[in-house]
Write a protein that holds these residues in place. Structure first.
Motif, PDB file in Angstrom:
ATOM      1  N   ALA A 175      32.357  19.476  36.802  1.00  0.00           N
ATOM      2  CA  ALA A 175      32.790  18.085  36.876  1.00  0.00           C
ATOM      3  C   ALA A 175      33.348  17.743  38.264  1.00  0.00           C
ATOM      4  O   ALA A 175      33.833  16.628  38.480  1.00  0.00           O
ATOM      5  N   GLY A 176      33.295  18.680  39.208  1.00  0.00           N
ATOM      6  CA  GLY A 176      33.776  18.415  40.554  1.00  0.00           C
ATOM      7  C   GLY A 176      35.259  18.136  40.620  1.00  0.00           C
ATOM      8  O   GLY A 176      35.687  17.116  41.158  1.00  0.00           O
ATOM      9  N   PRO A 177      36.076  19.048  40.108  1.00  0.00           N
ATOM     10  CA  PRO A 177      37.517  18.776  40.059  1.00  0.00           C
ATOM     11  C   PRO A 177      38.166  18.906  41.440  1.00  0.00           C
ATOM     12  O   PRO A 177      37.634  19.587  42.316  1.00  0.00           O
ATOM     13  N   SER A 178      39.302  18.253  41.597  1.00  0.00           N
ATOM     14  CA  SER A 178      40.084  18.431  42.824  1.00  0.00           C
ATOM     15  C   SER A 178      40.968  19.654  42.711  1.00  0.00           C
ATOM     16  O   SER A 178      41.317  20.265  43.706  1.00  0.00           O
ATOM     17  N   VAL A 179      41.388  19.948  41.484  1.00  0.00           N
ATOM     18  CA  VAL A 179      42.218  21.125  41.272  1.00  0.00           C
ATOM     19  C   VAL A 179      41.588  21.940  40.157  1.00  0.00           C
ATOM     20  O   VAL A 179      41.239  21.406  39.111  1.00  0.00           O
ATOM     21  N   LEU A 180      41.452  23.235  40.414  1.00  0.00           N
ATOM     22  CA  LEU A 180      40.963  24.136  39.374  1.00  0.00           C
ATOM     23  C   LEU A 180      42.135  24.997  38.935  1.00  0.00           C
ATOM     24  O   LEU A 180      42.758  25.661  39.757  1.00  0.00           O
ATOM     25  N   PHE A 181      42.429  24.954  37.653  1.00  0.00           N
ATOM     26  CA  PHE A 181      43.496  25.795  37.121  1.00  0.00           C
ATOM     27  C   PHE A 181      42.854  27.014  36.479  1.00  0.00           C
ATOM     28  O   PHE A 181      42.029  26.874  35.581  1.00  0.00           O
ATOM     29  N   ALA A 182      43.223  28.184  36.977  1.00  0.00           N
ATOM     30  CA  ALA A 182      42.645  29.396  36.420  1.00  0.00           C
ATOM     31  C   ALA A 182      43.787  30.268  35.930  1.00  0.00           C
ATOM     32  O   ALA A 182      44.626  30.706  36.706  1.00  0.00           O
ATOM     33  N   ASP A 183      43.822  30.489  34.600  1.00  0.00           N
ATOM     34  CA  ASP A 183      44.909  31.256  33.999  1.00  0.00           C
ATOM     35  C   ASP A 183      44.376  32.637  33.633  1.00  0.00           C
ATOM     36  O   ASP A 183      43.659  32.793  32.663  1.00  0.00           O
ATOM     37  N   GLU A 184      44.721  33.626  34.434  1.00  0.00           N
ATOM     38  CA  GLU A 184      44.236  34.978  34.246  1.00  0.00           C
ATOM     39  C   GLU A 184      42.721  34.990  34.020  1.00  0.00           C
ATOM     40  O   GLU A 184      42.230  35.484  33.009  1.00  0.00           O
ATOM     41  N   PRO A 185      41.975  34.474  34.955  1.00  0.00           N
ATOM     42  CA  PRO A 185      40.539  34.329  34.695  1.00  0.00           C
ATOM     43  C   PRO A 185      39.814  35.661  34.563  1.00  0.00           C
ATOM     44  O   PRO A 185      38.742  35.718  33.989  1.00  0.00           O
ATOM     45  N   THR A 186      40.424  36.733  35.068  1.00  0.00           N
ATOM     46  CA  THR A 186      39.746  38.027  34.983  1.00  0.00           C
ATOM     47  C   THR A 186      40.481  38.954  34.040  1.00  0.00           C
ATOM     48  O   THR A 186      40.166  40.132  33.957  1.00  0.00           O
ATOM     49  N   GLY A 187      41.423  38.388  33.318  1.00  0.00           N
ATOM     50  CA  GLY A 187      42.310  39.220  32.502  1.00  0.00           C
ATOM     51  C   GLY A 187      41.590  40.074  31.487  1.00  0.00           C
ATOM     52  O   GLY A 187      42.042  41.149  31.129  1.00  0.00           O
ATOM     53  N   ALA A 188      40.441  39.560  31.013  1.00  0.00           N
ATOM     54  CA  ALA A 188      39.750  40.304  29.967  1.00  0.00           C
ATOM     55  C   ALA A 188      38.539  41.047  30.512  1.00  0.00           C
ATOM     56  O   ALA A 188      37.705  41.496  29.752  1.00  0.00           O
ATOM     57  N   LEU A 189      38.454  41.147  31.841  1.00  0.00           N
ATOM     58  CA  LEU A 189      37.256  41.748  32.427  1.00  0.00           C
ATOM     59  C   LEU A 189      37.589  43.064  33.116  1.00  0.00           C
ATOM     60  O   LEU A 189      38.723  43.295  33.537  1.00  0.00           O
ATOM     61  N   ASP A 190      36.594  43.941  33.276  1.00  0.00           N
ATOM     62  CA  ASP A 190      36.796  45.149  34.057  1.00  0.00           C
ATOM     63  C   ASP A 190      36.798  44.761  35.539  1.00  0.00           C
ATOM     64  O   ASP A 190      36.468  43.637  35.911  1.00  0.00           O
ATOM     65  N   SER A 191      37.148  45.716  36.445  1.00  0.00           N
ATOM     66  CA  SER A 191      37.386  45.314  37.833  1.00  0.00           C
ATOM     67  C   SER A 191      36.125  44.800  38.507  1.00  0.00           C
ATOM     68  O   SER A 191      36.162  43.823  39.252  1.00  0.00           O
ATOM     69  N   LEU A 192      34.978  45.416  38.187  1.00  0.00           N
ATOM     70  CA  LEU A 192      33.757  44.986  38.855  1.00  0.00           C
ATOM     71  C   LEU A 192      33.427  43.543  38.477  1.00  0.00           C
ATOM     72  O   LEU A 192      33.204  42.689  39.344  1.00  0.00           O
ATOM     73  N   ASN A 193      33.447  43.269  37.174  1.00  0.00           N
ATOM     74  CA  ASN A 193      33.169  41.906  36.716  1.00  0.00           C
ATOM     75  C   ASN A 193      34.220  40.931  37.202  1.00  0.00           C
ATOM     76  O   ASN A 193      33.925  39.800  37.557  1.00  0.00           O
ATOM     77  N   GLY A 194      35.461  41.427  37.198  1.00  0.00           N
ATOM     78  CA  GLY A 194      36.552  40.579  37.644  1.00  0.00           C
ATOM     79  C   GLY A 194      36.358  40.184  39.110  1.00  0.00           C
ATOM     80  O   GLY A 194      36.501  39.013  39.483  1.00  0.00           O
ATOM     81  N   GLU A 195      36.003  41.178  39.918  1.00  0.00           N
ATOM     82  CA  GLU A 195      35.771  40.901  41.339  1.00  0.00           C
ATOM     83  C   GLU A 195      34.675  39.856  41.513  1.00  0.00           C
ATOM     84  O   GLU A 195      34.787  38.912  42.282  1.00  0.00           O
ATOM     85  N   ARG A 196      33.591  40.065  40.747  1.00  0.00           N
ATOM     86  CA  ARG A 196      32.439  39.172  40.880  1.00  0.00           C
ATOM     87  C   ARG A 196      32.844  37.747  40.529  1.00  0.00           C
ATOM     88  O   ARG A 196      32.517  36.785  41.231  1.00  0.00           O
ATOM     89  N   VAL A 197      33.572  37.620  39.423  1.00  0.00           N
ATOM     90  CA  VAL A 197      33.992  36.291  38.982  1.00  0.00           C
ATOM     91  C   VAL A 197      34.872  35.648  40.039  1.00  0.00           C
ATOM     92  O   VAL A 197      34.689  34.483  40.410  1.00  0.00           O
ATOM     93  N   MET A 198      35.809  36.446  40.587  1.00  0.00           N
ATOM     94  CA  MET A 198      36.728  35.886  41.579  1.00  0.00           C
ATOM     95  C   MET A 198      35.983  35.470  42.834  1.00  0.00           C
ATOM     96  O   MET A 198      36.257  34.430  43.429  1.00  0.00           O
ATOM     97  N   GLN A 199      35.036  36.308  43.214  1.00  0.00           N
ATOM     98  CA  GLN A 199      34.272  36.012  44.415  1.00  0.00           C
ATOM     99  C   GLN A 199      33.527  34.694  44.244  1.00  0.00           C
ATOM    100  O   GLN A 199      33.605  33.803  45.102  1.00  0.00           O
ATOM    101  N   LEU A 200      32.828  34.586  43.114  1.00  0.00           N
ATOM    102  CA  LEU A 200      32.046  33.368  42.884  1.00  0.00           C
ATOM    103  C   LEU A 200      32.960  32.152  42.754  1.00  0.00           C
ATOM    104  O   LEU A 200      32.679  31.078  43.270  1.00  0.00           O
TER     105      LEU A 200
END
Lengths: 791, 180, 240
Positions: free
Chosen positions: C172-197
C-alpha cells in the motif's frame, strides 16, 4: 516397563494372545480403559475453569432444551389418553344408554347445555336428581338445586369479570360451588353444571344411572388431522435431535486443542476419542438432568396455557415409562456416538488438529438416496387420506417425512460446498467470509442443517394447513350492511315453543330478521325418499313461501326444482316413527318458495298446525334463520336468547368463525414452534461463531492494526452466517414445498398457497441477523489490540 | 592518547584506589579477589604499574610504613587519576571477541565507585551495534566470502550484546554483591 | 557511516523534520505500567530499531505509535497531527493508507491465498480487486515469493509467509512500516533474508521503519536504535 523386564529375564511372555498389559493392540480397549478415559474426559469437562464450565453448561442447556421438548412430545399420547379418560368419566348417556332407564333414588336427568362464548366452547349440563341419593359426575360434590350453578374455576373467574357479564346473563343462575379438578379436561376449561327442575326424559334430557359411560357419538379423528399431527410431530422433533447433536459439540475447537495436547504426552488416538466422549457425556448427562427439571418446571406452567380452547392438567403431562427411559438413555448415548463420529473426520495430531482435509469433493449420488426413498414412499399414497373414514398409514408417512427431511440435511453440505466453491470476488468482507466457508464448509452446513429441517418441515406443514383451512372455511359473505346470518336448530320442539322462541328472537337486540318454524322429516309409503313438512301459523308460512291468501287449516306445497321427490302427490301415506301411517297428504296448492338469506328455498309441504297431526310427527325440530348485526355482541345476545329457551339448541353461524380462527391459531403455533427451533439453532450458531472469533483473535487484531473498518469485519461475520443460512433456507423452501405438495396429494387437496414459506423464510433471515448481532460484541472485543501482544 | 592495555590493569588498580588509599599488596589481594579468578596478579605487575601511574601523576604516595618489605608504600589516587578512571569507564571498548572480562571489570569498578553502570553498558551496546550495522552493510554489498566473514563477527558481537543485556538486567543484584 | 544527529535520552519532542514522534507516553495494563514516560522520534525514510528485554514495553510503544492503542497520557504526532485527538475512524484510515504492519506470526488470514492476503490492505483502502492483486503480485515478486501466490498461508513455509506479510505491508506504499519482531519465528538464515528484503524495499520506497526486535543482528539493519527499559525509551546515538 515390568513386561519388558520380565521378557529380558527370560520368562516367556504371553505374546500369542496379545493380552499383556503392555502390548495390547491399540484401538481395542477393555471396559476398564473405557472407564478410565471417560472419567478423565469428564474431569476435563468440569475442571476447565470458568471457560470450561461455560462450555459444559452451554452443552447441558442445549441438550436440556432438546430433552425437555422430547419428554413433552413423549407425553402427548398420555395427554390424549388422560383427556379421553376424563371425557368418558363425566359423560352420562347423552345417547341411548340411559334413555329408557326408570327413575330411582340414584338416577339423574341430564341435558346437554354446551354453548359458545366468544369463540370458546363451554361444556355445560343441566342436572336434575330423581331421588335423594343421586349419582354425580366426577368433580361435582352435589347435584345443584334448580337455578344453581356449579362452575369450573376458569368459568367462575370469567363470570366474575366484566368480560363475562353477557355469559352470566345467559347461564342465569347463582354460583354455589366449583367443579373439582378431576371433573375437568383441563384446568382452563370452561364448564358448568346447572340444576334444573323441568327436565323430563325424552324431551331432550336423558336419565342416567351412572356417569362414566363411554360417549356413544365418539368419532375417529379426521384423517387430515391425523396427518397433520403425524407430520407436525416429525417436523418439530427432527430439528431438536439435530440440535442436540450440535449442542454436544459446543466448544469443539478448544476441546480439540486439548486433545492434541494429550496426544503430545502420549495418549493414543482411541484414548483421546474416548476422553472426548467422556467430556461430551458430562454435558449430556447434566443436560438430561436439567432437561428433566425444565420439563417438570414446564409442566407447572402447562396448566396455565390454553390452546385451541384446550388446556392440560400438569398431572396428565407424563411420558410413558418406556419412552421416558428411552430418552434418558438415548440422549447421552447419542451424544457420545456423535462425538466419536465427529472426531472420525479429524486426525488429532500431537501438534494440533489436522482436519483430514483437502477433502475430496462431496459426492452427490448417495445423498439423493434418502430423499428419493422418501418420495417413493410418499407418492404411491396419493389420495389415500382423502375422504371420510380413510385410514392414515402413519408409519409410512412418518418414514417418508423423515427420509425427505433428512435428505435436506444430507444435501445441504454438498450444496453449500458446491455453491461456496463458485463464489469469487466481491468486497473484502465478502471475500473473507467466502474463503472461510470454502475452507470449512462442512462446519457451516452442519450448523445450518437443523434450520433447514425445521424450515422445510414448517413450510410443508403450513401448506397442509392452508389447504385444510381452505377446505374447512366457508367464504364469509356477511358484512356490516348485510349483517350476519345465523342458523338455529333444536330437537324437541312444538309449534308453541317454536313460535315463542321465534318471537323472542325477533325481540333480541341486534336481530334484524328472524324466521323460525317447526320442521319434521317424515317417511312416506312407496318412496325411498321422505319429505319435509314445515308447520307454522300463516304469519310464519308467508315468510317461507308466497302464500298471500294463507288460511288456517290449509296445506301448501313447494315442489323441488329438480326431480320428483320431496313433495309427494295428495293421498300419499305419511308414516310415523314406528312405521305406521299417521296421516295422508291432503290436496295442497302449489306455491313458490321464498329464498332465505343464505340462499335456497324450503322444499316440501307447508302446513298450518291444525292441518297436520303435530304430535304424531317424527321428532319435529325447530329450525330458524336469523339475520343479526355483524357484531360479536349481537351474536352473544342471540345465543343467550336461544340458550334460555332451550340450552340444548344449537346456534350455527353461517360463517364458521371458530374454524378459521382455530386454524389461524394453529398456523401461528406452528410458526411459533418453527421460530423457537430456529432460535435454538441460532443460539448454537452464535456460540460456534463466538468460538471461532476467539480462535481468530490474533488475526482479527492484525486486521484492525491494518486499519480494517469495524463494518468490514462485522459484514464478514454477517456473510459468514448468511451464506449458509440462505442456501439452507433455499433448499428448505424447495423441499418444504415439495413435501407439502406430496402430502396434499395424499388428501387430493389442491395446492393453494405457494407463498406460505415467506414467514418462515423471514424468520430464517431474522436468525441470521440475530446471530450476527449477538456475535458483534464479541467480535469487537476480539478486535481489541491485546490480541497482538505476545509477551 | 592514553595507554590502555587489553586488560587495562592500570585502570582497574586505579579504580580500586578510588575507594581509599591502599598498600601495593592490598591492591593485589583486592584485584585477585574480584577480578583475578584463574590468573592472580604478579606482585611485580602491581609494582611496575604503580610506578608508571606515579610517574604519570595519577597516583601519589600517601605514606611509607617502616618494615622489611620491598615496598611498603601506601598509594592514593589523585584527581587526575579519578578523571582518568571516569574517562576509561565511559569509553566503550572496541567491540571484539572475548571482551567480557574487561567489561566485567569495568562494571564492577563502576559499581564500586558509585558510577552508573547502566550508562556504561548502554554506551557499550551502542558501540557494538554501530559495528554490527557496519558489518551488516558490508555484508549486504559483499560477496559470499564477505558475508560469511561478517556473519562470523556478527554472531560474536551478538553474543557479547546478549551478555550486555543480561548484565544490565542483573545490575542491582551485582551491586549488592560488590558493595556489601 | 554517517551518524544521524544524536538525540539525547528522553528527548521525545517532535523535533523539526520528524515524521512520527511521541513524548512522555504512559500506558498501564491493570497495575503494570507498560510505558512510563517513553519518548520516540523517527524521520522520513529512517529505520529505527526498538530494543529491550521482554516485557519492557517495546510492543506497547509500537502500538501507541501506530495508533492501535491509545496511551493513557502523552502525545503521538504524525506529520504534525496528534493521533490521540483523532477519532477512531481517522486513525483506522491512517493505518490503512500511511502505515504498514509486519508481525511475528499469525498475521495472514488463513483462508485467503497469499496473493489475496497481500492485496488485502489495498482492497481495504478501496482499490478494486484486479488492480490490488496486480500491485500485490509485483510485491510478491520483489520479495521472491510469487511462486506461492495461489497457496494459502498454511501451505507455505514460515519464511515465505513472513515475506508475504512484508509484501502486504509495503504494497500500500506506507510512509511508516511497523515491524514487530518480524523474524521472531524464523531461523537466522530466513530471518536475515526477510530483513534484507524488508530494509532494501523500505529504503527504495522511502518508508520509515519502526523495527521492534530483541535480536541485535536484526537491529543491525537499522540506522539507529532505541532501548526501552522499564517503560522508558532511551535513544542510543550511533556514536558518542
Amino acid at each position: 516397563m515390568s513386561a519388558g523386564t520380565a521378557t529380558r529375564e527370560g520368562a516367556p511372555a504371553p505374546v500369542e494372545d496379545g493380552s499383556g498389559p503392555g502390548d495390547r493392540p491399540a484401538g481395542r480397549a477393555r471396559p476398564a480403559d473405557w472407564g478410565r478415559d471417560l472419567a478423565m474426559g469428564a474431569r476435563f469437562a468440569t475442571s476447565g475453569g470458568r471457560q470450561g464450565w461455560t462450555r459444559t453448561l452451554l452443552t447441558a442447556v442445549g441438550v436440556a432444551l432438546g430433552v425437555a421438548v422430547l419428554l413433552l412430545a413423549a407425553a402427548v399420547p398420555q395427554i390424549a389418553a388422560a383427556f379421553d379418560a376424563r371425557e368418558e368419566a363425566r359423560s352420562g348417556g347423552l345417547g341411548t344408554a340411559g334413555h329408557y332407564a326408570e327413575p330411582t333414588e340414584k338416577t339423574v336427568l341430564t341435558k346437554n347445555a354446551n354453548t359458545h362464548y366468544r369463540g370458546t366452547t363451554l361444556y355445560g349440563r343441566l342436572l336434575q336428581a330423581d331421588g335423594s341419593s343421586p349419582v354425580r359426575p366426577p368433580g361435582l360434590g352435589e347435584i345443584p338445586a334448580a337455578g344453581e350453578l356449579v362452575v369450573s374455576p376458569a368459568l367462575k373467574e370469567l363470570l366474575e369479570s366484566p368480560e363475562g357479564r353477557a355469559l352470566a346473563k345467559r347461564l342465569d343462575g347463582r354460583v354455589t360451588g366449583t367443579i373439582e379438578e378431576d371433573g375437568l379436561l383441563g384446568p382452563a376449561e370452561l364448564a358448568f353444571y346447572k340444576g334444573a327442575d323441568d327436565l323430563s326424559a325424552g324431551e331432550g334430557a336423558d336419565r342416567v344411572e351412572e356417569f362414566g359411560a363411554p360417549e356413544s357419538d365418539e368419532r375417529p379423528l379426521d384423517p387430515a388431522l391425523v396427518l397433520l399431527i403425524v407430520v407436525a410431530c416429525t417436523v418439530l422433533i427432527m430439528p431438536v435431535a439435530v440440535f442436540i447433536a450440535t449442542a454436544v459439540r459446543f466448544g469443539g475447537e478448544q476441546r480439540d486443542a486439548r486433545l492434541a495436547a494429550l496426544r503430545l504426552v502420549g495418549a493414543d488416538a482411541a484414548t483421546t476419542r474416548r476422553m472426548a466422549a467422556g467430556e461430551a457425556l458430562v454435558g449430556a448427562l447434566l443436560g438430561v438432568l436439567l432437561g428433566g427439571w425444565f420439563f417438570l418446571l414446564g409442566r407447572v406452567f402447562v396448566g396455565r396455557i390454553e390452546l385451541f380452547g384446550f388446556s392440560v392438567h400438569p398431572a396428565d403431562v407424563a411420558p410413558s415409562l418406556g419412552l421416558g427411559a428411552l430418552i434418558v438413555v438415548a440422549v447421552p448415548v447419542t451424544s457420545v456416538a456423535v462425538t466419536i463420529f465427529a472426531l472420525r473426520g479429524v486426525a488429532i495430531e500431537p501438534l494440533g488438529l489436522v482436519r483430514k482435509s483437502e477433502q475430496r469433493p462431496r459426492r452427490l449420488w448417495w445423498r439423493l438416496v434418502p430423499p428419493a426413498a422418501g418420495a417413493a414412499l410418499l407418492l404411491p399414497l396419493a389420495g389415500s387420506v382423502a375422504g371420510e373414514g380413510a385410514s392414515v398409514s402413519g408409519v409410512q408417512i412418518t418414514a417418508a417425512v423423515v427420509l425427505l427431511l433428512g435428505g435436506v440435511a444430507l444435501l445441504l453440505p454438498w450444496l453449500v460446498e458446491r455453491i461456496v466453491g463458485w463464489l469469487r470476488g466481491g468486497p473484502v468482507s465478502w471475500q473473507l467470509a467466502t474463503r472461510r466457508l470454502q475452507l470449512s464448509s462442512g462446519n457451516a452446513s452442519r450448523a445450518v442443517s437443523g434450520i433447514t429441517i425445521a424450515v422445510a418441515g414448517a413450510i410443508a406443514l403450513q401448506m397442509l394447513f392452508s389447504a385444510v383451512e381452505a377446505d374447512q372455511t366457508v367464504q364469509d359473505e356477511s358484512s356490516a350492511e348485510k349483517g350476519s346470518v345465523v342458523n338455529i336448530y333444536g330437537t324437541h320442539a312444538t309449534v308453541g315453543s317454536a313460535d315463542t322462541l321465534t318471537a323472542q328472537l325477533r325481540r333480541t337486540d341486534g336481530v334484524r330478521e328472524a324466521v323460525g318454524y317447526l320442521q319434521a322429516y317424515q317417511e312416506v309409503r312407496g318412496s325411498d325418499d321422505g319429505m319435509t313438512i314445515a308447520v307454522g301459523h300463516c304469519a310464519t308460512l308467508r315468510r317461507i313461501a308466497r302464500i298471500d291468501d294463507c288460511r288456517e287449516g290449509e296445506v301448501y306445497k313447494v315442489p323441488p326444482e329438480e326431480g320428483e321427490t320431496g313433495a309427494p302427490p295428495a293421498g300419499t301415506a305419511v308414516l310415523g316413527e314406528d312405521g305406521k301411517q299417521i296421516w295422508r297428504t291432503p290436496r295442497a296448492r302449489t306455491v313458490e318458495g321464498i329464498e332465505g338469506p343464505e340462499g335456497g328455498k324450503l322444499e316440501g309441504l307447508l302446513a298450518t298446525p291444525s292441518a297436520v297431526p303435530v304430535d304424531a310427527l317424527d321428532s319435529p325440530n325447530y329450525q330458524a334463520w336469523v339475520v343479526t348485526d355483524h357484531t360479536a355482541a349481537a351474536l352473544e345476545k342471540l345465543r343467550t336468547a336461544v340458550f334460555r329457551a332451550d340450552p340444548a339448541y344449537n346456534v350455527f353461524e353461517r360463517l364458521d368463525e371458530e374454524t378459521s380462527a382455530e386454524f389461524v391459531t394453529i398456523r401461528r403455533a406452528v410458526l411459533a414452534a418453527a421460530v423457537a427451533v430456529l432460535l435454538l439453532i441460532g443460539a448454537s450458531m452464535a456460540v460456534s461463531m463466538v468460538e471461532q472469533l476467539r480462535e481468530r483473535k490474533r488475526q482479527l487484531s492484525v486486521l484492525v492494526a491494518f486499519g480494517t473498518r469495524r463494518s468490514t469485519l462485522s459484514a464478514s461475520v454477517l456473510w459468514q452466517t448468511a451464506v449458509p443460512v440462505v442456501l439452507g433456507i433455499g433448499l428448505a423452501v424447495v423441499f418444504g414445498l415439495g413435501l407439502g405438495w406430496g402430502l396434499l396429494r395424499l388428501m387430493k387437496a389442491p395446492a393453494g398457497d405457494w407463498l406460505v414459506f415467506l414467514p418462515v423464510a423471514g424468520a430464517g433471515a431474522g436468525v441470521i441477523g440475530l446471530v450476527t448481532l449477538v456475535s458483534l460484541p464479541f467480535l469487537w472485543r476480539m478486535m481489541r489490540p491485546d490480541g497482538l501482544r505476545t509477551e | 592518547m592514553c595507554i590502555v592495555s587489553a586488560m587495562s590493569i592500570s585502570h582497574t588498580l586505579l579504580g580500586l584506589l578510588e575507594s581509599g588509599p591502599r598498600h601495593g599488596y592490598d591492591l593485589k589481594r583486592a584485584f585477585d579477589e574480584r577480578f583475578g579468578h584463574d590468573r592472580p596478579l604478579h606482585y611485580g605487575q602491581v609494582y611496575s604499574t604503580m610506578s608508571r601511574l606515579l610517574k604519570n601523576g595519577l597516583v601519589e604516595v600517601d605514606g611509607i610504613e617502616a618494615g622489611g618489605g620491598p615496598d611498603r608504600k601506601r598509594y592514593a589516587i589523585t584527581d587526575a587519576g579519578v578523571t582518568d578512571v571516569a574517562g576509561w569507564l565511559a569509553r566503550p571498548e572496541k567491540p571484539e571477541p572475548y571482551l567480557q572480562s574487561t567489561l566485567y571489570t569495568k562494571v564492577v569498578l563502576a559499581l564500586l565507585t558509585g558510577r552508573d553502570a547502566g550508562d556504561l553498558l548502554d554506551g557499550q551496546r551502542a558501540e557494538h551495534l554501530r559495528l554490527m550495522r557496519e558489518l551488516t552493510k558490508r555484508k549486504q554489498g559483499g560477496d559470499l566470502a564477505d558475508q560469511l566473514i561478517c556473519d562470523h563477527a556478527l554472531f560474536h558481537l551478538e553474543a557479547d550484546l546478549r551478555w550486555l543485556e543480561l548484565t544490565a538486567a542483573r545490575l542491582d543484584k551485582l551491586a549488592s554483591e560488590v558493595r556489601p | 557511516m554517517t551518524a544521524h544527529a544524536p538525540a539525547g535520552p528522553h528527548d521525545g519532542g517532535a523535533g523539526a523534520g520528524s515524521l512520527l514522534a511521541a513524548s512522555d507516553l504512559h500506558k498501564t495494563y491493570g497495575s503494570t505500567a507498560a510505558l512510563d514516560g517513553a519518548g520516540f522520534e523517527i524521520r522520513a525514510g529512517e529505520i529505527v530499531a526498538v530494543m529491550g528485554p521482554s516485557g519492557s514495553g517495546k510492543s506497547t510503544l509500537l502500538h501507541c505509535l501506530a495508533g492501535i492503542v491509545q496511551p493513557d497520557s502523552g502525545t503521538v504526532t504524525y506529520r504534525g497531527e496528534t493521533l490521540s485527538r483523532m477519532p477512531d475512524a481517522r486513525r483506522s484510515a491512517l493505518r490503512r493508507r500511511d502505515f504498514g504492519f509486519v508481525f511475528q506470526f499469525g498475521q495472514l488470514v488463513p483462508e485467503l491465498s497469499c496473493l489475496e492476503n497481500a492485496a488485502l490492505p489495498l482492497r481495504l483502502s478501496g482499490l478494486g480487486r484486479r488492480e490490488a492483486e496486480s500491485r500485490a503480485s509485483s510485491w510478491l515478486e520483489r520479495l521472491e515469493v510469487d511462486d506461492v501466490r495461489g497457496q494459502r498461508p498454511g501451505q507455505v513455509s514460515g519464511g515465505q509467509g513472513q515475506r508475504v506479510a512484508v509484501a502486504r505491508a509495503l504494497a500500500a506504499g506506507p510512509s511508516v512500516l511497523f515491524a514487530d519482531e518480524p523474524t521472531g519465528a524464523l531461523d537466522s538464515l530466513n530471518g536475515e533474508r526477510v530483513m534484507q528484503l524488508l530494509t532494501e524495499a523500505a529504503r527504495e520506497t522511502g518508508a520509515a521503519v519502526v523495527l521492534v526486535t530483541h535480536e541485535s543482528r536484526v537491529a543491525a539493519y537499522s540506522d539507529r536504535e532505541v532501548v526501552v527499559r522499564d517503560g522508558r525509551a532511551r535513544s542510543m546515538a550511533g556514536a558518542l
